[in-house]
Scaffold this motif. Sequence first.
Motif, PDB file in Angstrom:
ATOM      1  N   LEU A   5       0.838  -1.191   0.000  1.00 53.88           N
ATOM      2  CA  LEU A   5       0.000   0.000   0.000  1.00 53.88           C
ATOM      3  C   LEU A   5       0.872   1.239   0.000  1.00 53.88           C
ATOM      4  CD1 LEU A   5      -2.385  -1.172   2.788  1.00 53.88           C
ATOM      5  CD2 LEU A   5      -2.734  -1.315   0.340  1.00 53.88           C
ATOM      6  N   LYS A   6       0.320   2.279  -0.514  1.00 50.62           N
ATOM      7  CA  LYS A   6       0.988   3.563  -0.390  1.00 50.62           C
ATOM      8  C   LYS A   6       0.646   4.096   0.982  1.00 50.62           C
ATOM      9  CE  LYS A   6       0.014   4.966  -4.900  1.00 50.62           C
ATOM     10  NZ  LYS A   6      -0.478   6.032  -5.737  1.00 50.62           N
ATOM     11  N   THR A   7       1.630   4.602   1.689  1.00 47.92           N
ATOM     12  CA  THR A   7       1.318   5.111   3.014  1.00 47.92           C
ATOM     13  C   THR A   7       1.034   6.595   2.970  1.00 47.92           C
ATOM     14  OG1 THR A   7       3.677   5.200   3.341  1.00 47.92           O
ATOM     15  CG2 THR A   7       2.510   3.368   4.358  1.00 47.92           C
ATOM     16  N   ILE A   9      -0.491   9.908   0.450  1.00 50.22           N
ATOM     17  CA  ILE A   9      -1.240  10.141  -0.772  1.00 50.22           C
ATOM     18  C   ILE A   9      -0.308  10.716  -1.816  1.00 50.22           C
ATOM     19  CG2 ILE A   9      -3.185  11.379  -1.776  1.00 50.22           C
ATOM     20  CD1 ILE A   9      -4.301  11.500   1.094  1.00 50.22           C
ATOM     21  N   PRO A  12      -1.700  10.309  -8.511  1.00 53.94           N
ATOM     22  CA  PRO A  12      -1.815   9.033  -9.208  1.00 53.94           C
ATOM     23  C   PRO A  12      -0.873   8.972 -10.404  1.00 53.94           C
ATOM     24  CG  PRO A  12      -3.980   9.951  -8.768  1.00 53.94           C
ATOM     25  CD  PRO A  12      -2.980  10.999  -8.397  1.00 53.94           C
TER      26      PRO A  12
ATOM     27  N   TYR B  36      -9.348  -0.056   0.974  1.00 51.59           N
ATOM     28  CA  TYR B  36      -8.225   0.800   1.368  1.00 51.59           C
ATOM     29  C   TYR B  36      -8.519   2.200   0.878  1.00 51.59           C
ATOM     30  CZ  TYR B  36      -3.629   3.004   1.136  1.00 51.59           C
ATOM     31  OH  TYR B  36      -2.581   3.867   1.270  1.00 51.59           O
ATOM     32  N   PRO B  38      -6.619   5.790   1.103  1.00 51.99           N
ATOM     33  CA  PRO B  38      -5.394   6.448   1.573  1.00 51.99           C
ATOM     34  C   PRO B  38      -5.666   7.750   2.316  1.00 51.99           C
ATOM     35  CG  PRO B  38      -5.617   6.680  -0.806  1.00 51.99           C
ATOM     36  CD  PRO B  38      -6.692   5.737  -0.363  1.00 51.99           C
ATOM     37  N   GLU B  39      -6.865   8.324   2.170  1.00 49.71           N
ATOM     38  CA  GLU B  39      -7.130   9.583   2.873  1.00 49.71           C
ATOM     39  C   GLU B  39      -7.452   9.363   4.333  1.00 49.71           C
ATOM     40  OE1 GLU B  39      -9.458  12.641   0.939  1.00 49.71           O
ATOM     41  OE2 GLU B  39      -9.309  11.518  -0.941  1.00 49.71           O
ATOM     42  N   GLU B  41      -6.812   6.049   6.098  1.00 50.33           N
ATOM     43  CA  GLU B  41      -6.180   4.928   6.796  1.00 50.33           C
ATOM     44  C   GLU B  41      -4.855   4.586   6.130  1.00 50.33           C
ATOM     45  OE1 GLU B  41      -9.025   1.787   6.386  1.00 50.33           O
ATOM     46  OE2 GLU B  41      -9.116   2.034   4.222  1.00 50.33           O
ATOM     47  N   THR B  42      -3.993   3.931   6.883  1.00 46.43           N
ATOM     48  CA  THR B  42      -2.721   3.510   6.308  1.00 46.43           C
ATOM     49  C   THR B  42      -2.729   2.014   6.023  1.00 46.43           C
ATOM     50  OG1 THR B  42      -1.870   3.240   8.534  1.00 46.43           O
ATOM     51  CG2 THR B  42      -1.335   5.300   7.413  1.00 46.43           C
ATOM     52  N   PRO B 122       0.732  -1.086  -7.093  1.00 49.68           N
ATOM     53  CA  PRO B 122       0.363  -0.338  -5.879  1.00 49.68           C
ATOM     54  C   PRO B 122      -1.124   0.010  -5.870  1.00 49.68           C
ATOM     55  CG  PRO B 122       2.278   0.627  -6.970  1.00 49.68           C
ATOM     56  CD  PRO B 122       1.713  -0.380  -7.913  1.00 49.68           C
ATOM     57  N   CYS B 123      -1.738  -0.218  -4.712  1.00 50.77           N
ATOM     58  CA  CYS B 123      -3.170   0.034  -4.566  1.00 50.77           C
ATOM     59  C   CYS B 123      -3.410   1.539  -4.414  1.00 50.77           C
ATOM     60  CB  CYS B 123      -3.674  -0.710  -3.346  1.00 50.77           C
ATOM     61  SG  CYS B 123      -5.440  -0.587  -3.127  1.00 50.77           S
ATOM     62  N   GLU B 124      -4.345   2.060  -5.171  1.00 53.16           N
ATOM     63  CA  GLU B 124      -4.678   3.481  -5.042  1.00 53.16           C
ATOM     64  C   GLU B 124      -5.885   3.679  -4.149  1.00 53.16           C
ATOM     65  OE1 GLU B 124      -5.023   4.996  -9.036  1.00 53.16           O
ATOM     66  OE2 GLU B 124      -2.922   5.598  -9.027  1.00 53.16           O
ATOM     67  N   ASP B 130      -2.652   1.176  -9.358  1.00 56.74           N
ATOM     68  CA  ASP B 130      -1.950   2.019 -10.321  1.00 56.74           C
ATOM     69  C   ASP B 130      -1.431   1.120 -11.448  1.00 56.74           C
ATOM     70  OD1 ASP B 130      -0.345   3.690 -11.741  1.00 56.74           O
ATOM     71  OD2 ASP B 130       0.696   4.540 -10.014  1.00 56.74           O
TER      72      ASP B 130
END
Lengths: 161, 260
Positions: A5-7, A9, A12, B36, B38-39, B41-42, B122-124, B130
Amino acid sequence: MSTPLKTKIQVPRSRDLEVDGVKYNRAGSSRSRFEMFAWLFMRMSGIVLIVLVFGHLFVNLMVGEGVHAVDFGFVGGKWANPFWQVWDLVMLWLAMLHGTNGIRVIIDDYAARNTTRFWLKVLLFVASAFVILLGTMVIFTFEPCPAGADPSLLASFCSAH
Amino acid sequence: MSTAVTENQNQDAQQTDDAGEEAIPTYDIVLRVRRYDPEFETEAHWDEWPLTMYGTDRVLDALHKVKWELDGSLSFRRSCAHGVCGSDAMRINGRNRLACKTLLKDLDLSKPILVEPIKGLPCEKDLIVDMEPFFQSYREIMPFLVNEDHTPTGERFQSQDDRARFDDTTKCILCAACTSSCPVFWTDGQYFGPAAIVNAHRFIFDSRDQAGDMRLEILNDKEGVWRCRTTFNCTEACPRGIQVTKAIAEVKKAVFASAL
Ligand code: HEM
Ligand code: SF4
Ligand code: FES
């Protein structure tokens, strides 16, 4: 293993995409024929190893008295013969280079970071160079009739026997 | 092309009718989706919804039901909804498939249906990954016709045999199901991946194309065809039934022929 996961933001499809130290952007081309020859070598050495390994097992474990005949004298006798010296030497080198390249490929498959890869490969190459050199040395410098040894342990062709 | 995936035989589940009425059977299912955002949670987490679906529904319909009726924040890609555009590849019960081509009745409905984003990219957000690394390697193999001859006034003719030579690899819809099922690609995404090789194959073996040698050279790379370990994950994953591993092997042979 879940998808990394990206930690934070990111924009894109950013060009400097990196997640947990793993770069996802392609690093650019690294053309060389090495991988092609390595791939070919794995197949070729594999074919030769089938003959060498099974020939080795057959002669040591099945022929004559079979496995019960294997002792110091048996090994000494084999290595006094140039035919078996060459056989074992080729088997040693091919198996070691084949196995080393196999592990190298596995390291590339599983280690994600370049530094991890580098150090695992250093360890691998040092270990296999050690085995190859030691093995080669033993095959050629092996003394089948060491002076002053217990005659009952010596090969039949030794004068002290 | 046989791409139907059957995990079980769900006999006409609970018939909703009492009389001989011709009703479509319904199923009670549980949909578990890897979420998931990203705004907020990590870490990713699982969300679960019990749904009542029809026997003709696909996983995509279940995702739609959640998004349209229960949780509008659920994010996933889809466009054609009919296995053509290649935008909804996802990991369903541990296997890469198109949500729009996976019928619920072919899955084991006694357990929750697990839906995750495809791996190695990578998960967006939720099921959206992505795709850029995937398309980077696609672009590198030059997926376009190269022909330096004078442009003909009409069609460039080709015999049926010449056309058949690369027919299989023309079917690719760039869904990334193959590349993201490959353990070699998971490690660091540097391997060109099955999809790029499939699309190179499509031009390398096209008699009208003249840049085959260049593509072979591009794929004779540290991260090219030689990284393929013939695990066949790609062939199993391809929703178009392309013999992906076979295509890779043919490219390997062609690299030898051109390099030796
Ligand atoms: C008996 C004859 C043998 C044959 C026919 C054979 C054949 C092969 C082939 C074709 C590969 C490449 C697989 C790939 O690229 O996907 C391979 C890989 C490998 N071989 Fe052998 N091999 C033999 C003996 C050995 C021996 C004696 C060793 C150990 C010293 C060994 C260790 C390895 C390793 C570590 C790999 C990499 C594993 C992998 O590719 O997943 N092999 N072998
Ligand atoms: S080869 Fe098949 S699995 Fe791979 S991208 Fe093309 S359609 Fe999808
Ligand atoms: S939505 Fe187009 S392939 Fe599934």
